[in-house]
Design a protein around this motif. Structure first.
Motif, PDB file in Angstrom:
ATOM      1  N   LYS A  86       7.357 -15.235  17.780  1.00 21.03           N
ATOM      2  CA  LYS A  86       7.439 -16.085  16.379  1.00 21.03           C
ATOM      3  C   LYS A  86       8.125 -16.720  15.638  1.00 21.03           C
ATOM      4  O   LYS A  86       9.589 -16.879  16.256  1.00 21.03           O
ATOM      5  CB  LYS A  86       6.918 -14.730  15.495  1.00 21.03           C
ATOM      6  N   LYS A  87       8.111 -17.356  14.668  1.00 20.05           N
ATOM      7  CA  LYS A  87       8.817 -18.547  14.309  1.00 20.05           C
ATOM      8  C   LYS A  87      10.401 -17.960  14.094  1.00 20.05           C
ATOM      9  O   LYS A  87      10.111 -16.556  13.603  1.00 20.05           O
ATOM     10  CB  LYS A  87       8.551 -19.425  13.426  1.00 20.05           C
ATOM     11  N   GLY A  88      11.310 -18.055  13.996  1.00 18.87           N
ATOM     12  CA  GLY A  88      12.372 -17.511  13.834  1.00 18.87           C
ATOM     13  C   GLY A  88      12.733 -16.284  14.409  1.00 18.87           C
ATOM     14  O   GLY A  88      14.036 -15.126  14.193  1.00 18.87           O
ATOM     15  N   GLU A  89      12.822 -15.933  15.510  1.00 11.40           N
ATOM     16  CA  GLU A  89      12.853 -14.646  16.019  1.00 11.40           C
ATOM     17  C   GLU A  89      14.060 -15.381  17.752  1.00 11.40           C
ATOM     18  O   GLU A  89      12.923 -14.287  18.807  1.00 11.40           O
ATOM     19  CB  GLU A  89      11.513 -14.020  16.940  1.00 11.40           C
ATOM     20  N   GLY A  90      13.861 -16.366  17.591  1.00 11.93           N
ATOM     21  CA  GLY A  90      15.244 -16.461  19.055  1.00 11.93           C
ATOM     22  C   GLY A  90      14.280 -16.984  19.960  1.00 11.93           C
ATOM     23  O   GLY A  90      12.594 -17.646  19.490  1.00 11.93           O
ATOM     24  N   THR A  91      14.736 -17.109  21.199  1.00 14.87           N
ATOM     25  CA  THR A  91      13.953 -18.434  21.966  1.00 14.87           C
ATOM     26  C   THR A  91      13.256 -17.601  23.034  1.00 14.87           C
ATOM     27  O   THR A  91      12.022 -17.657  23.319  1.00 14.87           O
ATOM     28  CB  THR A  91      14.518 -19.005  23.383  1.00 14.87           C
ATOM     29  N   GLY A  92      13.259 -16.199  22.602  1.00 17.00           N
ATOM     30  CA  GLY A  92      12.669 -15.500  24.126  1.00 17.00           C
ATOM     31  C   GLY A  92      13.278 -15.613  25.511  1.00 17.00           C
ATOM     32  O   GLY A  92      12.550 -15.671  25.906  1.00 17.00           O
ATOM     33  N   VAL A  93      13.946 -16.706  25.656  1.00 17.54           N
ATOM     34  CA  VAL A  93      14.744 -16.310  26.968  1.00 17.54           C
ATOM     35  C   VAL A  93      15.311 -16.005  27.229  1.00 17.54           C
ATOM     36  O   VAL A  93      16.451 -16.573  26.788  1.00 17.54           O
ATOM     37  CB  VAL A  93      14.203 -18.466  27.326  1.00 17.54           C
ATOM     38  N   PHE A  94      15.212 -15.284  28.327  1.00 14.04           N
ATOM     39  CA  PHE A  94      17.109 -14.559  29.043  1.00 14.04           C
ATOM     40  C   PHE A  94      17.288 -14.908  30.448  1.00 14.04           C
ATOM     41  O   PHE A  94      16.243 -15.548  31.256  1.00 14.04           O
ATOM     42  CB  PHE A  94      17.148 -12.997  28.902  1.00 14.04           C
ATOM     43  N   TYR A  95      18.623 -15.150  30.632  1.00 15.45           N
ATOM     44  CA  TYR A  95      18.922 -15.527  31.684  1.00 15.45           C
ATOM     45  C   TYR A  95      20.025 -14.456  32.033  1.00 15.45           C
ATOM     46  O   TYR A  95      21.184 -13.993  31.071  1.00 15.45           O
ATOM     47  CB  TYR A  95      19.453 -16.541  32.182  1.00 15.45           C
ATOM     48  N   CYS A  96      20.500 -14.494  33.568  1.00 17.67           N
ATOM     49  CA  CYS A  96      21.511 -13.941  33.973  1.00 17.67           C
ATOM     50  C   CYS A  96      22.951 -14.331  33.671  1.00 17.67           C
ATOM     51  O   CYS A  96      23.326 -15.837  33.884  1.00 17.67           O
ATOM     52  CB  CYS A  96      21.393 -13.463  35.212  1.00 17.67           C
ATOM     53  N   PRO A  97      24.047 -13.693  33.539  1.00 12.31           N
ATOM     54  CA  PRO A  97      25.147 -14.671  32.680  1.00 12.31           C
ATOM     55  C   PRO A  97      26.171 -15.416  34.563  1.00 12.31           C
ATOM     56  O   PRO A  97      26.947 -15.375  34.335  1.00 12.31           O
ATOM     57  CB  PRO A  97      26.088 -13.145  32.252  1.00 12.31           C
ATOM     58  N   MET A  98      25.668 -13.917  35.297  1.00 16.81           N
ATOM     59  CA  MET A  98      26.323 -14.873  36.336  1.00 16.81           C
ATOM     60  C   MET A  98      25.150 -15.334  37.986  1.00 16.81           C
ATOM     61  O   MET A  98      25.924 -15.899  38.509  1.00 16.81           O
ATOM     62  CB  MET A  98      26.479 -12.994  37.811  1.00 16.81           C
ATOM     63  N   TYR A  99      24.219 -16.026  37.750  1.00 19.05           N
ATOM     64  CA  TYR A  99      23.129 -16.891  37.970  1.00 19.05           C
ATOM     65  C   TYR A  99      23.201 -16.630  38.930  1.00 19.05           C
ATOM     66  O   TYR A  99      23.160 -17.606  39.992  1.00 19.05           O
ATOM     67  CB  TYR A  99      23.433 -18.666  37.588  1.00 19.05           C
ATOM     68  N   CYS A 100      22.635 -15.417  39.636  1.00 20.61           N
ATOM     69  CA  CYS A 100      22.530 -14.314  40.580  1.00 20.61           C
ATOM     70  C   CYS A 100      21.023 -15.176  41.545  1.00 20.61           C
ATOM     71  O   CYS A 100      21.019 -15.713  42.420  1.00 20.61           O
ATOM     72  CB  CYS A 100      22.234 -13.311  40.598  1.00 20.61           C
ATOM     73  N   GLU A 101      19.795 -15.555  40.423  1.00 17.05           N
ATOM     74  CA  GLU A 101      18.953 -16.407  41.564  1.00 17.05           C
ATOM     75  C   GLU A 101      18.522 -17.904  40.021  1.00 17.05           C
ATOM     76  O   GLU A 101      17.985 -18.399  40.654  1.00 17.05           O
ATOM     77  CB  GLU A 101      17.666 -15.683  40.686  1.00 17.05           C
ATOM     78  N   GLY A 102      19.852 -18.737  40.392  1.00 15.47           N
ATOM     79  CA  GLY A 102      20.015 -19.783  40.087  1.00 15.47           C
ATOM     80  C   GLY A 102      19.440 -19.728  38.874  1.00 15.47           C
ATOM     81  O   GLY A 102      19.992 -19.582  37.768  1.00 15.47           O
ATOM     82  N   ASP A 103      18.450 -20.723  38.065  1.00 18.26           N
ATOM     83  CA  ASP A 103      18.237 -20.690  37.009  1.00 18.26           C
ATOM     84  C   ASP A 103      17.193 -20.171  36.520  1.00 18.26           C
ATOM     85  O   ASP A 103      16.706 -20.623  35.274  1.00 18.26           O
ATOM     86  CB  ASP A 103      18.193 -22.017  36.742  1.00 18.26           C
ATOM     87  N   LYS A 104      16.781 -19.351  37.136  1.00 18.73           N
ATOM     88  CA  LYS A 104      15.664 -18.322  36.731  1.00 18.73           C
ATOM     89  C   LYS A 104      15.988 -17.788  35.874  1.00 18.73           C
ATOM     90  O   LYS A 104      17.314 -16.575  35.143  1.00 18.73           O
ATOM     91  CB  LYS A 104      15.367 -17.193  38.017  1.00 18.73           C
ATOM     92  N   THR A 105      15.181 -17.882  34.785  1.00 19.73           N
ATOM     93  CA  THR A 105      14.940 -16.732  33.439  1.00 19.73           C
ATOM     94  C   THR A 105      13.574 -16.019  33.701  1.00 19.73           C
ATOM     95  O   THR A 105      12.735 -16.237  33.947  1.00 19.73           O
ATOM     96  CB  THR A 105      14.569 -17.577  32.661  1.00 19.73           C
ATOM     97  N   TYR A 106      13.873 -15.377  32.081  1.00 19.55           N
ATOM     98  CA  TYR A 106      12.513 -13.695  32.191  1.00 19.55           C
ATOM     99  C   TYR A 106      13.049 -13.775  30.771  1.00 19.55           C
ATOM    100  O   TYR A 106      13.768 -14.461  29.866  1.00 19.55           O
ATOM    101  CB  TYR A 106      13.920 -12.683  32.174  1.00 19.55           C
ATOM    102  N   THR A 107      11.814 -13.432  30.152  1.00 15.59           N
ATOM    103  CA  THR A 107      11.305 -13.018  28.318  1.00 15.59           C
ATOM    104  C   THR A 107      11.163 -11.958  28.258  1.00 15.59           C
ATOM    105  O   THR A 107      10.906 -12.290  27.048  1.00 15.59           O
ATOM    106  CB  THR A 107       9.585 -13.303  28.992  1.00 15.59           C
ATOM    107  N   LYS A 108      12.496 -10.753  28.755  1.00 14.45           N
ATOM    108  CA  LYS A 108      12.530  -9.759  28.216  1.00 14.45           C
ATOM    109  C   LYS A 108      13.780  -9.780  28.239  1.00 14.45           C
ATOM    110  O   LYS A 108      14.451  -9.959  29.425  1.00 14.45           O
ATOM    111  CB  LYS A 108      11.719  -8.367  28.161  1.00 14.45           C
ATOM    112  N   MET A 109      14.310  -8.812  27.132  1.00 16.68           N
ATOM    113  CA  MET A 109      15.859  -8.693  27.573  1.00 16.68           C
ATOM    114  C   MET A 109      16.176  -7.161  28.792  1.00 16.68           C
ATOM    115  O   MET A 109      14.980  -6.491  28.315  1.00 16.68           O
ATOM    116  CB  MET A 109      16.472  -7.942  25.995  1.00 16.68           C
ATOM    117  N   GLY A 110      16.453  -7.271  29.619  1.00 13.13           N
ATOM    118  CA  GLY A 110      17.300  -5.897  30.194  1.00 13.13           C
ATOM    119  C   GLY A 110      17.837  -6.876  31.649  1.00 13.13           C
ATOM    120  O   GLY A 110      19.572  -7.177  30.854  1.00 13.13           O
ATOM    121  N   ASP A 111      18.122  -5.511  32.119  1.00 16.33           N
ATOM    122  CA  ASP A 111      18.972  -5.669  33.214  1.00 16.33           C
ATOM    123  C   ASP A 111      18.918  -7.087  34.707  1.00 16.33           C
ATOM    124  O   ASP A 111      17.107  -7.118  34.707  1.00 16.33           O
ATOM    125  CB  ASP A 111      19.301  -4.494  34.152  1.00 16.33           C
TER     126      ASP A 111
END
Length: 829
Positions: A86-111
């Motif tokens: 929803k508007k105002g709730e951030g992007t909803g796009v997550f990524y690994c800070p170590m870029y283990c899988e390159g530019d792959k992103t995820y839709t939920k917070m997690g490991d």
């Protein structure tokens, strides 16, 4: 024409790029922009195109994508669509800070499924929402008043995903500490003479209490370690979580078995009273310390995107739009191309555009890094986030949203940060080999003892395997880097050098090129009067008072510098009337019934002031040195010139020479003119320099050096330096600079002194040497301890290493590592 559609079925940046490619292939399409976070596709086309044609193109090689004209939240086909935010709730796009899988992103917070690190939320420009302090359920997209209580709405401050994760870990940390402390006290009570706890309950009863207290730690607070350990084993990507999970898990399982089935444990491993030694304290302490590390890591992650957040603060939330002569306040996201906007004195410019009515002076330091504001007349280009002076004007919006220069800078900072090749921590690299070896040794130990050991051979095999796993627990290996870094970073802070993480220290030792911004880094960052050249007949003291009187009303940095200089020379105050600032030229005023003119040559010519050849010659000579010249005239008679310069910081040349002696090449980049840049470079020892550099030019130059294999450090202080600071291997910010530069950098020099760069270099060398010493201690300890725990001495001396002694040895290894790290407190920088 431009149309907006919504795409279902995208799950990563690879999907987004593929969809853009497919849509561009449709006949009649001119341009396509696809946004992953909200599943939106903006398509520019020559003529209307049927949506069925787009769908046919998307189904060219897969049926996973669905294009609609209405925003949907459900998944398409058999793939997981991104979570719609929803508007105002951030992007909803997550990524690994170590870029283990390159530019792959995820839709939920997690490991991260590969390395187990916490995913980080991507930060981009987002819609600002407004809420009521009395009725928080009210959320509006535009400013206004609460429909319930009529109070003015305020900007809704949202909590980031990283902050929520930090709060959750804090809660788990408290639970772990509350449960671990009594377990530790119970276990350590054996060291107290005439153990008082044994007078209250028997040892077996205390063991049951320890078991119960350890359950919340193992199954709630530290559960993620075992989950990550399982993932690492499943993915064969061994890391510190593998060691923690195996070591702590083995100790806990053994302790549970010892409490529930004590009869299975041989007498050799029991106390004189027949009780089995348990290791609940080792398990809970190890897990609690590991959790503390995760808590500190989460806190760091919450600041990872602060550079972008600081840039976002430059964009105002609202703007003033003119419709049919009437002025209305609108949200920044409501501005469309062609809108006429009013920018009031002191406001930030909301979007990129062209000045259509009026004139002003704009502070563009965020783009050029230069302190002197720029004159803007009708037809001139304006940029979002820059600061208007004290003149109101009208502008037409030509770029909005993610097309503005500020949005592009934000994107550059984002991309530069992601383009770094992450350094694999030395401890993790060792663990990649160490973990399989330890597990293998434990397994072989259990088999050999089970076959050749004394009765009960199976139990002996199990106990010795547990001893191997306990003695190989990763305390020493895990503490090797963080302890050295913690002490080293603290030492650096005492010396005015703020370092963000261990990766910075490791990279700092390898730099061979230092790229330095000019203004505010090599120079003071603001103009100062160097000299005043008077005509022979001029009364200096009287003229200084006139200059002080006129320029104290000026808002221009040059005027402020002249006024300050005159004041320091003891100039007297005088009455001023009819003051006028002539934009881009200077100021005029009446002092003691005489007209006074202070400004450039164009101002003199406009008001008919004749400038002598001698004064012109001196002015030209100074301008070739990169200095700024202001002419002074009274009653249309030239009286002299004021020479101003952004002075080089004291000691800058010496520090550059010191770095050169260490084999580090130094290059200066600046947005200033070529003459000024060359003059400064010459004074600093003829260092290479590049002038007229915009943010994207600095970024490209850094990228070019890195492609040549150079390890680049970048030192700067302005918003325009933020992309280059983020792109460089080591970003170094002056503590006297902007918040954005500081947040983009890896190292911050609190005093803004170049000597801090040398201190940071020396600090990194010392810390990394200490880390390697610690790792050596940890590895040697394991190389000696593991064979003994496996029972290699038993055939020769009849010696077995019980898990209790193994735990003691493990503690000793940690103490040695900590003691060595503390030596860093005594180093000299």
């Amino acid at each position: 024409m431009i149309e907006t559609y919504y795409i279902q079925g995208m799950s990563c940046n690879g999907c987004r790029s593929h969809v853009e490619k497919l849509l561009r292939e449709v006949s009649g399409v001119r341009e396509v922009t696809v946004e992953l976070e909200n599943g939106k596709a903006v398509i520019e086309m020559d003529d209307p195109i049927m949506i069925a044609d787009f769908q046919k193109a998307l189904q060219k090689d897969t049926d996973r994508y669905l294009i609609t004209q209405e925003k949907e939240t459900k998944a398409c086909c058999n793939t997981s669509a991104p979570e719609v935010k929803k508007k105002g709730e951030g992007t909803g796009v997550f990524y690994c800070p170590m870029y283990c899988e390159g530019d792959k992103t995820y839709t939920k917070m997690g490991d991260c499924p590969v390395c187990g690190m916490d995913l980080v939320e991507e930060v981009k420009t987002k819609v600002v929402l407004y809420t009521c302090t009395e009725h928080p359920e009210i959320k509006e997209e535009s400013p206004g008043y609460c429909p319930l209580c009529k109070k003015e709405l305020v900007v809704l401050e949202e909590v980031s995903s990283e902050e929520k994760n930090y709060q959750l870990l804090s809660k788990k940390m408290w639970i772990a500490v509350i449960c671990t402390l009594p377990v530790f006290c119970i276990a350590m009570s054996d060291m107290i003479p005439q153990n008082p706890l044994m007078k209250l309950l028997r040892g077996t009863q205390w063991n049951w209490i320890q078991l119960l207290l350890s359950i919340p730690v193992v199954f709630y607070a530290a559960r993620m370690f075992f989950e990550r350990a399982y993932k690492s084993l499943r993915n064969r990507h061994y890391n510190m979580f593998t060691l923690i999970g195996i070591g702590a898990g083995s100790a806990w399982v053994f302790s549970v078995l010892a409490v529930i089935f004590p009869q299975l444990i041989p007498m050799d491993f029991k106390t004189a009273t027949g009780e089995v030694h348990v290791y609940f304290e080792a398990t809970t302490v190890i897990l609690t310390l590991a959790l503390l590390g995760q808590l500190l890591e989460a806190k760091a992650h919450s600041k990872t995107n602060n550079a972008i957040k600081e840039l976002l603060k430059l964009v105002p939330n609202t703007a003033y739009r003119i419709i049919n002569g009437n002025e209305e306040i609108i949200g920044i996201d409501k501005i469309v191309l062609g809108d006429i906007l009013r920018v009031k004195p002191g406001d930030r410019i909301p979007v990129d555009g062209i000045l259509t009515d009026g004139s002003t002076i704009v502070d563009e330091a965020m783009i050029t890094g230069e302190a002197i504001p720029v004159q803007k007349e009708k037809g001139d280009v304006l940029h979002s986030g820059t600061v208007n002076g004290k003149q109101s004007f009208l502008m037409q919006a030509t770029r909005v949203g993610e097309e503005t220069l500020l949005a592009q800078i934000i994107e550059m900072v984002n991309n530069a940060g992601k383009s770094k090749a992450p350094i694999q921590k030395l401890a993790d690299r060792i663990s990649g080999y160490f973990v399989p070896v330890v597990v293998g040794v434990a397994f072989i130990t259990a088999i050999i003892w089970g076959i050749y050991g004394p009765e009960p051979s199976v139990v002996y095999g199990f106990i010795n395997a547990i001893a191997v796993l306990i003695i190989a627990c990763p305390c020493a290996l895990g503490l090797a880097t963080p302890m050295s870094v913690m002490v080293g970073v603290g030492k650096g802070a005492q010396s005015g050098v703020l370092v963000k993480n261990a990766e910075v220290l490791e990279k700092m030792t390898a730099i061979d090129t230092l790229v330095v911004d000019k203004t505010g880094t090599l120079t003071e960052g603001s103009p100062s009067v160097v000299q005043i050249v008077w005509e022979a007949s001029t009364k200096k003291e009287e003229l200084l008072s006139v200059l002080f009187a006129v320029n104290q009303h000026s808002e221009h940095p040059l005027g402020a510098a002249i006024s300050q200089y005159a004041k320091e020379k003891g100039a007297e105050k005088r009455a001023v009337r009819d003051f006028e600032a002539v934009i881009g030229k200077g100021v005029i005023a009446m002092v003691s019934n005489q007209s006074v003119y202070v400004g450039n040559l164009e101002l003199m010519e406009e008001y008919g002031v004749t400038v002598s050849d001698r004064i012109k010659e001196v002015a030209l000579k100074e301008q070739k040195k990169g200095r700024t010249v202001s002419y002074v005239a009274v009653a249309k008679k030239i009286e002299g010139i004021i020479i101003l310069e952004d002075l080089i910081k004291a000691g800058a040349k010496e520090e550059i020479e010191k770095l050169k002696q260490k084999g580090i090449s130094v290059v200066m980049l600046t947005g200033d003119h070529e003459k000024t840049a060359n003059a400064v470079a010459k004074k600093l020892g003829e260092i290479p320099c590049k002038a007229n550099m915009l943010p994207q030019d600095k970024l490209a130059y850094i990228d070019e050096l890195q492609k040549k294999g150079q390890i680049v450090a970048m030192a700067g202080d302005g918003i325009n330096d933020a992309p280059a600071l983020a792109k460089s291997d080591i970003g170094i910010a002056m503590g006297t600079g902007t918040d954005v530069a500081i947040e983009s950098a890896s190292v911050t020099l609190v005093k803004g002194d170049l000597s801090g760069i040398d201190k940071a270099y020396v600090l990194s060398k010392k810390v990394m040497k200490n880390v390697k010493q610690n790792l050596f201690f940890a590895i040697v300890y394991n190389a000696v301890g593991i064979p003994i725990a496996a029972g290699v001495l038993y055939p020769f001396f009849g010696v077995l290493l019980s898990p209790m002694i193994a735990a003691l040895a493990m503690s000793f290894s940690s103490v040695s590592v900590i003691g060595n790290a503390l030596r860093l407190q005594k180093i000299r920088l």
